[in-house]
Design an enzyme around this catalytic site. Structure first.
Site, PDB file in Angstrom:
ATOM      1  N   ARG A 315       0.831  -1.207   0.000  1.00 15.56           N
ATOM      2  CA  ARG A 315       0.000   0.000   0.000  1.00 15.56           C
ATOM      3  C   ARG A 315       0.868   1.262   0.000  1.00 15.56           C
ATOM      4  O   ARG A 315       0.497   2.272  -0.590  1.00 15.56           O
ATOM      5  CB  ARG A 315      -0.974   0.006   1.182  1.00 15.56           C
ATOM      6  N   GLU A 726     -10.035   5.468   6.870  1.00 16.78           N
ATOM      7  CA  GLU A 726      -8.597   5.757   6.881  1.00 16.78           C
ATOM      8  C   GLU A 726      -8.193   7.060   6.174  1.00 16.78           C
ATOM      9  O   GLU A 726      -7.297   7.759   6.649  1.00 16.78           O
ATOM     10  CB  GLU A 726      -7.838   4.602   6.219  1.00 16.78           C
TER      11      GLU A 726
END
Lengths: 831, 219
Positions: A315, A726
Site C-alpha cells: 500500500r 482511513e
C-alpha cells in the site's frame, strides 16, 4: 426485479451504542462478569530483544497461592502462523526475537495471583546482539518476504533530461495505536474440545483460524465473538490473535474459562506499531515544479515477523503517488527484519508512509524553486481527461481532486493568509507561522483480492423486527449503525426495528478483517443483497394478497413498495399493510424469512509480478489546509486553523462520517507532531503509557477547525457512498508540512529538513540549527556540521532519529534557488 | 500495575508498592497476602458485604472495613487495603461503567466524583474514601432517565468507541459544578485530562456547551 423503497428524511441517527456508551452500560470484554471457576491468565514476556533461552524456572510460581498452571510452546499443537507468510512463532522456543514475545503463560485463581505467578517465573536468557534499526537490518541483509516493485516509463532517461533533481532520505516514525481498551479476551471451553472466544478483535475469522491451527482443532470447533472494541485502529487486526490463542490454550488445558487482559504498559511494550519507514528518494522536475520522474526505495521496519508487512509495503508503493501524476516511476519496497514486536496494520496501512514521502517532496520542490507549495501540488495533480493513470496503471476515474483543490483554495482564503503569514514572519521576533495544503487520494479495497468479499445474515421475526449479522466488527466507527440503516431503508421500516448483532464466526464464516476502510462497503452490500432477496419473497406474498378480482388488480410483485413501515401496491397506495403483517402473511405461506447475502467486489485485480493492475474499486479524495504557529524560543507548536474538504460520496449517516474525518485527522496529526516512541539502546520501549506517550488531547485541536464535504455520487459502491475510515488520517500531514513550511522562512538558502514526529523538541532543534547555521554563514565559518545538534551520545536511542545520517544526505542537496540545468542539484553544502 | 512490577520478571522478587501497602494494611499482623501460605484472597476476590449480602465470599487476609456511599447507596465491605477505588468499583461492587484505560491517572477513563470532585479512581485507594460520597456514571443517569450531559453527548455524537465516554461525562459534569470556563479554550483546558483516541473532541466540546445552554434555559 426492482422493489421500491424510500430513504428516510433524517439520516443523522445516533450511533447504535449511543445510550450504552453514555450510561456506562456498553459491555467491553473485561466488563463481562467472571464465571465462578474462571482463571486469570498472564504472560511472561521476553525481557530482551534478542536472546537464547538458557532455562526457565517456574518453581517459585508453583508456590504462589492460587497458582493453577504454567504453559510453554510445548503445550501448543503448532507454534507457527502468520496472515501472509507463516513465519511467526507464537511462544518462544529456544530463542526470543523481541521484547514482549511470550515465553511462559501462567494461570491463577485471581488477577493478583496470576500477576504474582508471572513475576515468580525466572527466565535465564543469554542476550544476543539485537537488530534495532533498518540500517542495521540492511547491513545484516535480513529481510522479511521478497522485494516489491512498481515501475513505469524510464526514470533514468527522465533524470538525464531533467531541469532539476533533488535526492534525499526521509525517516518516518511509527506510532502506537493506543486504543483505550487494551487487548482483551475471555475463552469458554465447551464440549468435545470446542471453544468460544470472546475477543476485542477486528478479525474474528483470523483468530478462529490461528486458534484452530495452533491448538490442533478444526475450524468448526472454534467460535469467535466480538461485540465491540474500545478502539482498534488496525492494532486488533492481527495482534489480538496472540492473547486469544494463549487464553484458549489455558481454557482447553484447565477446562475452565480463561481471561487474559493486557494492561496498557504491557500492551504498548508487546504489540506491534505503525511501521517506521526509511525512504530514499530521487525526484526530477521542471522549472515549473512539474515532476518528471520519481525513484524511491522504501524500507519498512517490519519487526521480528512479517505479520501484515507485505501488504503494508504494497500500500505504501501504491500510494507514493498520492494525488500527483508520476510520468516515470521506479519504486521499490523492502521489509527489514528487526527485533521489535512485529509491526502491523494501523489506520492507513502504509498509505500514509507512502503519501508523506511525496508530500515532503512537494514541500522540498517548492522550497528549492521558491514557489508556493500549493502551486507545486496543483501543477502535479491528477487530471480528469489526461495525466490520469497511476504509476501502477489504474485509471483515476471520477476524479474530484481538481475541484477539491480549487474549492479549498478559495474557501480557506489560502492566498490572503499566505500574504499575512509572510508579513507576520518578517515582523514577529517571538513566533513563526507556516501553512500547507496537502491531499489524499486513498485506494479503497483490500490489495489482496480474495479479501474483497463479505457475507451477511438477515433474520426477520414475526413482530416485524430484524436481526442482521455480518463479519464487520464495531470499534466505534459506526459500521453497525450504517448497516442497520441500510437494511432498515431497504425494508422501509424504522431504524429501531433493526439490530445489528455481535459479530460471530458462528453466523458469518470466512470473513475478512474490519479493515481497509471497507467494512461498510463489503458487509453493507452483503446485507443489502440479503435484504433484497427477502423483499422479493415477501413482495410475492403481498402481491397475491392485494390481487383482487373485484378491482381487477393482478399480482405484480414488482409493483410492491416498502415504505414508512408499510407495504402497498404502487397502483393503490391507500390499501396497505404493515411490514409486520406482511411478515406474518409470508410465514403462514411458509416462506423463508431468513436469508444470507454475499458480495464480492468486481473489476479489481493486481499483479505484483508486473507491478500493474487496478487494485482499487475507487478512490476517496480530500485535501486540508493547516496553519501553525511556533514559539521560536521553545519550539512549542499550536495549530491555528485547519480546513478539511473531502469527497466521501453520498453519506449513509453524515454525522458518523464527520466523526471519522475529524477523528482520523486528529490521529494523523498526533502521529506526526506529538507521539514520540522512544526506546533504550537495548530496544525497550520507554514511552509505554500516556504519561510519556502523548496522543492529542482536546487542547491540541486546531483553534479553528472547519470540515466540509463536496457532493459526488460514487456509482460503483453501495448507495453511492465512499469509504472514510482511513483516508482523512493522511490529512494530518498538512500540519507537519505546515511546520516544514514555517522552517523554510528561517532556513536561509537551504531546503529545511524535519523529522517525524515534529514534536516541540524536534522543532526547537531545527530552529536552533538554522539560527546557528545562519550565524556561522555570517561568520564564514565552514566547520559547521549538521549532526551537531543531534547529540549522538544521547543515552536514548530515539528510533525515528536513528538516521541522523539521512539529514546529512539532504544537507548536501541544499541550494535553494541555485538552479542547475546540468540535471543535478547543487551538491555543495551551502555553509 | 506498578511501574516497578514490570521490571521483576527476571529476578522474580523485590518489594513492590502494593505489597508494601498490603503490609501497612494488615498492620504487621501477617506478611503480605501474596506470600501468605494457603489459598489467597487478594484484592480482586474481596466481595462486597453490603445490602445484597454476599457474605459467602470471605474477605482477604488483612482486609479492612470500608463504608462509603456509592451512587446514593451505602456500601459496606471488607477490602484489601491495596485496592484502588477503580478496582473496588469494578471488581468488588461489579460496577463496570467506570473504565480502566492506562491505570496511571493519565487517560481519565476512570474519572468518578468523590464528594462532588472529579478524581482519577485508578490513583485513589478505596480505603481513602471512608465515609465519602462517590458518584459513578451509573449514578449520574440511567438509560431511561439520562442526565442532561449524557443526552448532550448523544445529540452531539460525542464518542466513537465509547471507552473514554463515562470518564469524559463524569469530568464534564464536575466541570459544570466547578463553573464552566467562558471560552472554548478554557473548556478545552479543563477537559484536557480526559483523552479520546477516536478524536471525538470537537463533538465533546459541543456537547458540553449544549448542556450548558440547556441547563441555563431550565434555570
Amino acid at each position: 426485479m426492482q422493489i421500491g423503497h424510500k430513504t428516510p428524511k433524517n439520516p443523522n441517527i445516533p450511533h447504535d451504542s449511543a445510550i450504552g456508551h453514555v450510561s456506562g452500560t456498553s459491555v467491553y470484554i473485561d466488563d463481562m462478569p467472571p464465571a465462578h471457576n474462571e482463571v486469570f491468565v498472564e504472560i511472561v514476556p521476553s525481557p530482551v530483544a534478542f536472546g537464547r533461552i538458557r532455562s526457565i524456572d517456574t518453581s517459585k510460581a508453583l508456590a504462589v497461592p492460587g497458582f493453577v498452571g504454567a504453559y510453554t510452546y510445548r503445550d501448543l499443537h503448532h507454534n507457527k502462523f502468520g496472515p501472509i507468510t507463516q513465519d511467526e512463532i507464537l511462544m518462544a522456543e529456544d530463542t526470543v526475537y523481541f521484547i514482549g514475545q511470550a515465553v511462559v503463560v501462567v494461570a491463577a485463581e485471581s488477577r493478583s495471583a496470576a500477576l504474582a505467578a508471572r513475576r515468580a517465573v525466572v527466565l535465564d536468557i543469554e542476550e544476543l546482539d539485537p537488530c534495532l534499526t533498518v540500517a542495521e537490518a540492511i547491513r545484516r541483509d535480513q529481510y522479511l518476504d521478497r522485494t516489491y516493485a512498481i515501475k513505469r516509463g524510464d526514470v533514468e532517461a527522465a533524470f538525464a533530461e531533467a531541469d532539476h533533481i533533488i535526492e534525499g532520505h526521509f525517516s518516518i516514525a511509527g506510532a502506537d495505536h493506543f486504543y483505550l481498551e487494551s487487548q482483551a479476551c475471555i475463552v469458554y471451553p465447551q464440549e468435545y474440545d470446542q471453544i468460544v472466544i470472546h475477543s476485542s478483535t477486528q478479525n474474528p475469522s483470523e483468530i478462529q483460524h490461528v486458534a484452530a491451527h495452533l491448538l490442533g482443532l478444526n475450524l468448526n470447533q472454534v467460535v469467535v465473538i466480538t461485540k465491540r472494541m474500545g478502539g482498534g485502529f488496525g492494532g486488533k487486526e492481527c495482534q489480538s490473535t496472540h492473547p486469544a490463542v494463549m487464553a484458549a490454550m489455558v481454557a482447553l488445558k484447565t477446562r475452565r474459562p480463561a481471561r487474559l487482559i493486557y494492561n496498557k504498559d504491557d500492551d504498548m511494550q508487546w504489540t506491534g506499531k505503525r511501521h517506521p519507514f526509511e525512504n530514499d528518494y530521487k525526484v526530477s522536475f521542471t522549472d515549473a515544479g512539474v515532476i518528471t520522474a520519481l525513484q524511491a526505495r522504501l524500507y519498512a521496519d517490519g519487526g521480528a515477523y512479517n505479520d501484515l508487512s507485505t501488504a503494508v509495503v504494497g500500500r505504501a508503493l501504491t500510494h507514493i503517488d498520492n494525488a500527483y501524476f508520476l510520468p516515470n516511476a521506479d519504486v521499490v519496497g523492502k521489509i527489514a527484519r528487526t527485533n521489535f514486536p512485529p509491526n502491523t496494520a494501523f489506520r492507513g496501512f502504509g498509505g500514509p508512509q507512502g503519501i508523506i514521502t511525496i508530500e515532503n517532496i512537494c514541500e522540498e520542490i517548492a522550497a528549492y524553486l521558491g514557489m508556493d507549495a500549493y502551486d507545486v501540488r496543483r501543477a502535479n495533480l491528477y487530471g480528469v481527461d489526461e495525466r490520469n493513470t497511476t504509476h501502477y496503471g489504474q485509471l483515476v476515474a471520477n476524479n474530484t481532486l481538481p475541484e477539491l483543490f480549487d474549492t479549498l483554495l478559495e474557501s480557506s482564503q489560502y492566498r490572503e493568509r499566505r500574504a499575512t503569514i509572510d508579513g507576520f514572519n518578517q515582523s514577529s521576533l517571538t513566533h513563526l507561522r507556516g501553512m500547507a495544503m496537502t491531499a489524499v487520494k486513498f485506494g479503497i479495497s483490500f490489495t489482496n483480492k480474495a479479501l474483497n468479499q463479505a457475507n451477511a445474515l438477515v433474520n426477520i421475526y414475526l413482530d416485524g423486527t430484524i436481526q442482521v449479522s455480518t463479519g464487520a466488527t464495531e470499534m466505534g466507527q459506526g459500521v453497525n449503525t450504517n448497516i442497520k440503516m441500510l437494511v432498515a431503508e431497504e425494508f422501509g421500516i424504522d431504524y429501531d426495528k433493526v439490530i445489528v448483532m455481535a459479530t460471530s464466526t458462528e453466523k458469518n464464516n470466512n470473513t475478512s478483517a474490519t479493515a481497509a476502510s471497507a467494512a461498510t462497503d463489503l458487509n453493507g452490500s452483503a446485507a443489502v443483497n440479503a435484504s433484497r432477496k427477502l423483499k422479493e419473497r415477501i413482495a410475492e406474498v403481498v402481491a397475491q394478497h392485494f390481487a383482487s378480482t373485484e378491482t381487477g388488480m393482478g399480482a405484480y410483485p414488482d409493483r410492491i413498495v416498502f415504505a414508512d413501515g408499510y407495504i402497498y401496491d404502487s397502483r393503490k397506495p391507500s390499501r396497505r399493510i404493515t411490514f409486520a403483517e406482511a411478515v406474518n402473511l409470508s410465514y403462514r405461506e411458509r416462506v423463508s424469512l431468513g436469508e444470507r447475502g454475499h458480495y464480492a467486489t468486481s473489476g479489481i485485480g493486481f499483479d505484483w509480478s508486473l507491478g500493474q493492475g487496478a487494485p482499487f474499486l475507487y478512490y476517496t479524495n480530500g485535501c486540508a489546509v493547516s496553519e501553525v504557529e511556533i514559539d521560536r524560543f521553545t519550539g512549542d507548536m499550536r495549530v491555528l486553523r485547519t480546513d478539511i474538504l473531502m469527497d466521501i460520496g453520498q453519506s449513509i449517516n453524515p454525522g458518523l462520517n464527520r466523526g471519522q474525518i475529524v477523528g482520523a485527522f486528529v490521529q494523523g496529526m498526533g502521529w506526526l507532531t506529538t507521539e514520540d516512541l522512544r526506546y533504550t539502546r537495548n530496544g525497550a520501549l520507554l514511552t509505554h503509557s500516556p504519561t510519556t506517550y502523548k496522543i492529542p488531547n482536546i487542547y491540541d485541536l486546531p483553534a479553528t477547525f472547519i470540515c466540509n464535504t463536496i457532493q459526488n455520487d460514487n456509482k460503483v459502491n453501495v448507495r453511492g457512498t465512499k469509504a472514510v475510515g482511513e483516508p482523512p488520517l493522511v490529512l494530518g500531514i498538512s500540519v507537519w508540512a505546515a511546520v516544514k513550511n514555517a522552517l523554510s522562512y528561517v532556513s536561509g538558502e537551504s531546503i529545511p529538513t524535519l523529522n517525524t514526529p515534529a514534536c516541540n523538541e524536534e522543532i526547537l532543534s531545527r530552529l536552533t540549527y538554522y539560527k546557528r547555521l545562519l550565524e556561522r554563514q555570517d561568520n564564514n565559518n565552514h566547520a559547521f556540521n549538521e549532526g551537531f545538534y543531534h547529540d549522538e551520545a544521547s543515552v536514548l536511542l530515539p528510533r525515528a532519529r536513528s538516521h541522523a545520517a539521512g539529514r546529512a544526505v539532504r544537507s548536501n542537496l541544499s541550494g535553494k534557488r541555485a538552479r542547475s540545468k546540468s540535471g543535478k542539484a547543487d551538491k555543495g553544502v551551502t555553509a | 500495575m506498578d511501574a516497578d512490577d514490570k521490571k521483576v520478571t527476571k529476578s522474580g522478587s523485590g518489594i513492590t508498592r502494593r505489597s508494601f501497602l498490603a503490609h501497612l494494611g494488615v498492620a504487621g499482623v501477617a506478611a503480605a497476602s501474596l506470600t501468605t501460605p494457603g489459598r489467597a484472597q487478594p484484592a480482586a476476590e474481596a466481595k462486597a458485604d453490603d445490602q445484597s449480602g454476599d457474605s459467602m465470599v470471605k474477605a482477604p487476609p488483612g482486609a479492612v472495613p470500608l463504608t462509603f456511599i456509592v451512587n446514593k447507596k451505602q456500601r459496606s465491605l471488607k477490602i484489601d487495603p491495596r485496592t484502588t477505588l477503580l478496582d473496588c468499583l469494578r471488581e468488588n461492587l461489579d460496577m463496570t461503567g467506570t473504565k480502566k484505560g492506562c491505570d496511571h491517572g493519565q487517560c481519565g477513563a476512570c474519572t468518578v466524583h468523590v464528594n462532588g470532585r472529579r478524581v482519577n479512581s485508578c490513583l485513589t485507594l478505596a480505603i481513602m474514601c471512608q465515609g465519602d460520597e462517590i458518584t459513578t456514571i451509573e449514578g449520574l443517569g440511567t438509560p431511561e432517565h439520562l442526565h442532561p450531559m449524557q443526552q448532550a453527548f448523544i445529540t452531539c455524537d460525542a464518542y466513537q468507541c465509547g471507552y473514554c465516554t463515562s470518564g469524559q461525562i463524569m469530568s464534564a459534569t464536575a466541570l459544570m459544578e466547578e463553573g464552566l470556563p467562558p471560552s472554548d479554550q478554557g473548556i478545552k483546558e479543563a477537559m484536557s485530562g480526559n483523552i479520546c483516541r477516536c478524536g471525538a473532541y470537537p463533538n465533546i466540546l459541543s456537547a458540553i456547551k449544549m448542556c450548558k445552554q440547556s441547563t441555563k434555559v431550565k434555570s
